[in-house]
Design a protein around this motif. Structure first.
Motif, PDB file in Angstrom:
ATOM      1  N   ALA A   1       0.846  -1.195   0.000  1.00 57.67           N
ATOM      2  CA  ALA A   1       0.000   0.000   0.000  1.00 57.67           C
ATOM      3  C   ALA A   1       0.884   1.250   0.000  1.00 57.67           C
ATOM      4  CB  ALA A   1      -0.928  -0.012   1.203  1.00 57.67           C
ATOM      5  N   THR A   2       0.234   2.421  -0.080  1.00 58.51           N
ATOM      6  CA  THR A   2       0.970   3.681  -0.169  1.00 58.51           C
ATOM      7  C   THR A   2       0.613   4.608   0.984  1.00 58.51           C
ATOM      8  OG1 THR A   2       0.937   3.561  -2.592  1.00 58.51           O
ATOM      9  CG2 THR A   2       1.426   5.709  -1.606  1.00 58.51           C
ATOM     10  N   PRO A   3       1.590   4.975   1.828  1.00 54.10           N
ATOM     11  CA  PRO A   3       1.314   5.977   2.864  1.00 54.10           C
ATOM     12  C   PRO A   3       1.120   7.333   2.194  1.00 54.10           C
ATOM     13  CG  PRO A   3       3.649   5.379   2.856  1.00 54.10           C
ATOM     14  CD  PRO A   3       2.974   4.471   1.885  1.00 54.10           C
ATOM     15  N   SER A   4      -0.058   7.929   2.381  1.00 53.47           N
ATOM     16  CA  SER A   4      -0.371   9.160   1.647  1.00 53.47           C
ATOM     17  C   SER A   4      -0.281  10.416   2.501  1.00 53.47           C
ATOM     18  CB  SER A   4      -1.767   9.072   1.031  1.00 53.47           C
ATOM     19  OG  SER A   4      -2.751   8.931   2.035  1.00 53.47           O
ATOM     20  N   ALA A   5      -0.388  10.276   3.825  1.00 53.70           N
ATOM     21  CA  ALA A   5      -0.329  11.436   4.714  1.00 53.70           C
ATOM     22  C   ALA A   5      -0.282  10.966   6.155  1.00 53.70           C
ATOM     23  CB  ALA A   5      -1.536  12.349   4.505  1.00 53.70           C
ATOM     24  N   VAL A   6       0.109  11.863   7.027  1.00 58.24           N
ATOM     25  CA  VAL A   6       0.033  11.644   8.471  1.00 58.24           C
ATOM     26  C   VAL A   6      -0.898  12.705   9.038  1.00 58.24           C
ATOM     27  CG1 VAL A   6       1.308  11.491  10.643  1.00 58.24           C
ATOM     28  CG2 VAL A   6       2.408  10.798   8.500  1.00 58.24           C
ATOM     29  N   LEU A   7      -1.804  12.283   9.897  1.00 56.79           N
ATOM     30  CA  LEU A   7      -2.760  13.199  10.524  1.00 56.79           C
ATOM     31  C   LEU A   7      -2.543  13.152  12.031  1.00 56.79           C
ATOM     32  CD1 LEU A   7      -5.286  15.032  10.522  1.00 56.79           C
ATOM     33  CD2 LEU A   7      -6.678  12.949  10.428  1.00 56.79           C
ATOM     34  N   ILE A   8      -2.212  14.304  12.637  1.00 62.51           N
ATOM     35  CA  ILE A   8      -1.975  14.374  14.074  1.00 62.51           C
ATOM     36  C   ILE A   8      -2.845  15.445  14.707  1.00 62.51           C
ATOM     37  CG2 ILE A   8       0.393  13.512  13.922  1.00 62.51           C
ATOM     38  CD1 ILE A   8       1.373  16.416  14.152  1.00 62.51           C
ATOM     39  N   ALA A   9      -2.936  15.402  16.021  1.00 62.95           N
ATOM     40  CA  ALA A   9      -3.759  16.377  16.737  1.00 62.95           C
ATOM     41  C   ALA A   9      -3.039  17.714  16.874  1.00 62.95           C
ATOM     42  CB  ALA A   9      -4.136  15.831  18.117  1.00 62.95           C
ATOM     43  N   LEU A  10      -1.807  17.679  17.405  1.00 64.51           N
ATOM     44  CA  LEU A  10      -1.094  18.921  17.688  1.00 64.51           C
ATOM     45  C   LEU A  10       0.336  18.856  17.175  1.00 64.51           C
ATOM     46  CD1 LEU A  10      -1.307  21.697  19.242  1.00 64.51           C
ATOM     47  CD2 LEU A  10      -0.131  20.541  21.121  1.00 64.51           C
ATOM     48  N   ASP A  11       0.717  19.855  16.402  1.00 63.69           N
ATOM     49  CA  ASP A  11       2.094  20.005  15.939  1.00 63.69           C
ATOM     50  C   ASP A  11       2.777  21.001  16.867  1.00 63.69           C
ATOM     51  OD1 ASP A  11       4.507  20.446  14.683  1.00 63.69           O
ATOM     52  OD2 ASP A  11       3.641  21.216  12.819  1.00 63.69           O
ATOM     53  N   ARG A  12       3.738  20.521  17.655  1.00 64.37           N
ATOM     54  CA  ARG A  12       4.444  21.406  18.590  1.00 64.37           C
ATOM     55  C   ARG A  12       5.384  22.365  17.864  1.00 64.37           C
ATOM     56  NH1 ARG A  12       4.646  20.061  24.170  1.00 64.37           N
ATOM     57  NH2 ARG A  12       6.634  21.156  24.257  1.00 64.37           N
ATOM     58  N   MET A  13       5.634  22.139  16.575  1.00 63.77           N
ATOM     59  CA  MET A  13       6.496  23.012  15.762  1.00 63.77           C
ATOM     60  C   MET A  13       7.841  23.231  16.451  1.00 63.77           C
ATOM     61  SD  MET A  13       3.619  25.852  14.651  1.00 63.77           S
ATOM     62  CE  MET A  13       4.647  26.615  13.391  1.00 63.77           C
TER      63      MET A  13
ATOM     64  N   PRO B   1       2.521  14.759   3.040  1.00 69.88           N
ATOM     65  CA  PRO B   1       2.094  15.811   3.954  1.00 69.88           C
ATOM     66  C   PRO B   1       1.824  15.306   5.369  1.00 69.88           C
ATOM     67  CG  PRO B   1       0.294  15.164   2.517  1.00 69.88           C
ATOM     68  CD  PRO B   1       1.512  14.448   2.023  1.00 69.88           C
ATOM     69  N   VAL B   2       2.050  16.184   6.331  1.00 68.92           N
ATOM     70  CA  VAL B   2       1.628  15.954   7.711  1.00 68.92           C
ATOM     71  C   VAL B   2       0.569  17.004   8.025  1.00 68.92           C
ATOM     72  CG1 VAL B   2       2.287  15.958  10.143  1.00 68.92           C
ATOM     73  CG2 VAL B   2       3.844  14.999   8.428  1.00 68.92           C
ATOM     74  N   ILE B   3      -0.622  16.535   8.343  1.00 69.94           N
ATOM     75  CA  ILE B   3      -1.752  17.422   8.619  1.00 69.94           C
ATOM     76  C   ILE B   3      -1.975  17.468  10.127  1.00 69.94           C
ATOM     77  CG2 ILE B   3      -4.169  17.896   8.052  1.00 69.94           C
ATOM     78  CD1 ILE B   3      -3.771  15.541   5.936  1.00 69.94           C
ATOM     79  N   CYS B   4      -2.183  18.636  10.653  1.00 70.15           N
ATOM     80  CA  CYS B   4      -2.468  18.741  12.084  1.00 70.15           C
ATOM     81  C   CYS B   4      -3.795  19.457  12.291  1.00 70.15           C
ATOM     82  CB  CYS B   4      -1.351  19.473  12.818  1.00 70.15           C
ATOM     83  SG  CYS B   4      -1.149  21.215  12.351  1.00 70.15           S
ATOM     84  N   ILE B   5      -4.491  19.088  13.360  1.00 73.10           N
ATOM     85  CA  ILE B   5      -5.720  19.811  13.700  1.00 73.10           C
ATOM     86  C   ILE B   5      -5.358  21.225  14.146  1.00 73.10           C
ATOM     87  CG2 ILE B   5      -7.788  19.826  15.136  1.00 73.10           C
ATOM     88  CD1 ILE B   5      -7.467  16.815  15.476  1.00 73.10           C
ATOM     89  N   ALA B   6      -4.284  21.339  14.927  1.00 69.31           N
ATOM     90  CA  ALA B   6      -3.812  22.647  15.391  1.00 69.31           C
ATOM     91  C   ALA B   6      -2.313  22.556  15.647  1.00 69.31           C
ATOM     92  CB  ALA B   6      -4.550  23.075  16.655  1.00 69.31           C
ATOM     93  N   ASN B   7      -1.687  23.718  15.830  1.00 66.64           N
ATOM     94  CA  ASN B   7      -0.253  23.732  16.104  1.00 66.64           C
ATOM     95  C   ASN B   7       0.088  24.779  17.162  1.00 66.64           C
ATOM     96  OD1 ASN B   7      -0.222  26.248  14.745  1.00 66.64           O
ATOM     97  ND2 ASN B   7       0.328  25.298  12.798  1.00 66.64           N
ATOM     98  N   LEU B   8       1.381  24.938  17.424  1.00 61.25           N
ATOM     99  CA  LEU B   8       1.835  25.860  18.459  1.00 61.25           C
ATOM    100  C   LEU B   8       1.410  27.296  18.165  1.00 61.25           C
ATOM    101  CD1 LEU B   8       3.405  26.490  21.022  1.00 61.25           C
ATOM    102  CD2 LEU B   8       5.516  26.482  19.668  1.00 61.25           C
ATOM    103  N   ALA B   9       1.418  27.678  16.896  1.00 57.80           N
ATOM    104  CA  ALA B   9       0.982  29.029  16.534  1.00 57.80           C
ATOM    105  C   ALA B   9      -0.479  29.246  16.902  1.00 57.80           C
ATOM    106  CB  ALA B   9       1.188  29.260  15.035  1.00 57.80           C
ATOM    107  N   ASP B  10      -1.314  28.228  16.696  1.00 61.49           N
ATOM    108  CA  ASP B  10      -2.725  28.323  17.072  1.00 61.49           C
ATOM    109  C   ASP B  10      -2.879  28.426  18.587  1.00 61.49           C
ATOM    110  OD1 ASP B  10      -3.699  27.974  14.369  1.00 61.49           O
ATOM    111  OD2 ASP B  10      -3.131  25.865  14.566  1.00 61.49           O
ATOM    112  N   LEU B  11      -2.046  27.699  19.309  1.00 61.08           N
ATOM    113  CA  LEU B  11      -2.078  27.764  20.763  1.00 61.08           C
ATOM    114  C   LEU B  11      -1.732  29.171  21.241  1.00 61.08           C
ATOM    115  CD1 LEU B  11      -2.117  26.679  23.641  1.00 61.08           C
ATOM    116  CD2 LEU B  11       0.163  25.727  23.251  1.00 61.08           C
TER     117      LEU B  11
END
Length: 221
Positions: free
Chosen positions: A144-156, A181-191
């Motif tokens: 199979a092919t890994p197409s993306a990573v989805l995480i809750a919080l990117d600490r950047m 791509p790595v997709i995050c729901i939110a990151n440090l900038a949002d915090l």
């Protein structure tokens, strides 16, 4: 999308998953905030969390055929997100791995649907990136092919010692290494935006500490 990110930060604070104070990270740093996804441990808040994951994934426009959750936290995240996606009209299979291979029954280390097509890896955060690398290897080994990573919080956050910090964050290293791509729901900038907005006056005293921490350890993107 901006509202969704702020809603997620507020939800995490309300659930006690995102806390402020002084916390020692795995890297030995004193962080003014701490995100513990393991505290999404009730049906209601896990269900709401899954809604955030599912909506973020759909909003990203990433093409995907199924979900994969690396053991252990990723197991509940992938399964609950699959339920949330089905409720949004997108019914997709999911799978996860066990830490030790099973030598009876169906055997092997993969549980759930057969890994096939474009697979999104779902986890809580990326620290060293170990679980992502292991997941990529398992997905590719299955054809199979890994197409993306989805995480809750990117600490950047950059890794390394204070006098020898890496240029990129762990998330950026995953993006560069696997060209996905790595997709995050939110990151440090949002915090930081949440703390600076005035809607969290009870945590106002931590705004400067988060700003200084971001200036010292934060990556540029």
């Amino acid at each position: 999308m901006k509202n969704l990110r702020q809603e997620f930060i507020a939800f995490s604070v309300q659930a006690g998953v995102l806390s402020f104070g002084e916390f020692i990270t795995k890297a030995g740093r004193t962080s003014p905030y701490f995100f513990n996804a393991g505290l999404f441990n009730e049906g209601a808040n896990l269900g709401q969390l899954a809604q955030f994951y599912a909506q973020t994934l759909l909003d990203s426009g990433i093409e995907f055929d199924m979900l994969f959750g690396p053991a252990y936290k990723g197991i509940t995240l992938a399964s609950s997100t699959a339920v949330a996606l089905a409720g949004m009209g997108r019914n997709v299979p999911f799978a996860y791995n066990r830490k030790e291979a099973k030598d009876h029954g169906e055997g092997g280390t993969i549980v759930g649907a057969k890994l096939a097509g474009k697979v999104v890896i779902i986890d809580d955060v990326i620290s060293a990136g170990t679980s992502v690398r292991e997941s990529v290897d398992m997905i590719r080994a299955a054809g199979a092919t890994p197409s993306a990573v989805l995480i809750a919080l990117d600490r950047m956050e950059r890794s390394g010692k204070d006098d020898a910090l890496t240029v990129n964050s762990a998330v950026q290293e995953i993006i560069n290494t696997y060209q996905m791509p790595v997709i995050c729901i939110a990151n440090l900038a949002d915090l930081f935006d949440y703390l600076s907005s005035g809607q969290a006056s009870q945590f106002e005293q931590y705004t400067a500490a988060v700003r200084d921490y971001r200036a010292k350890y934060g990556s540029q993107s």
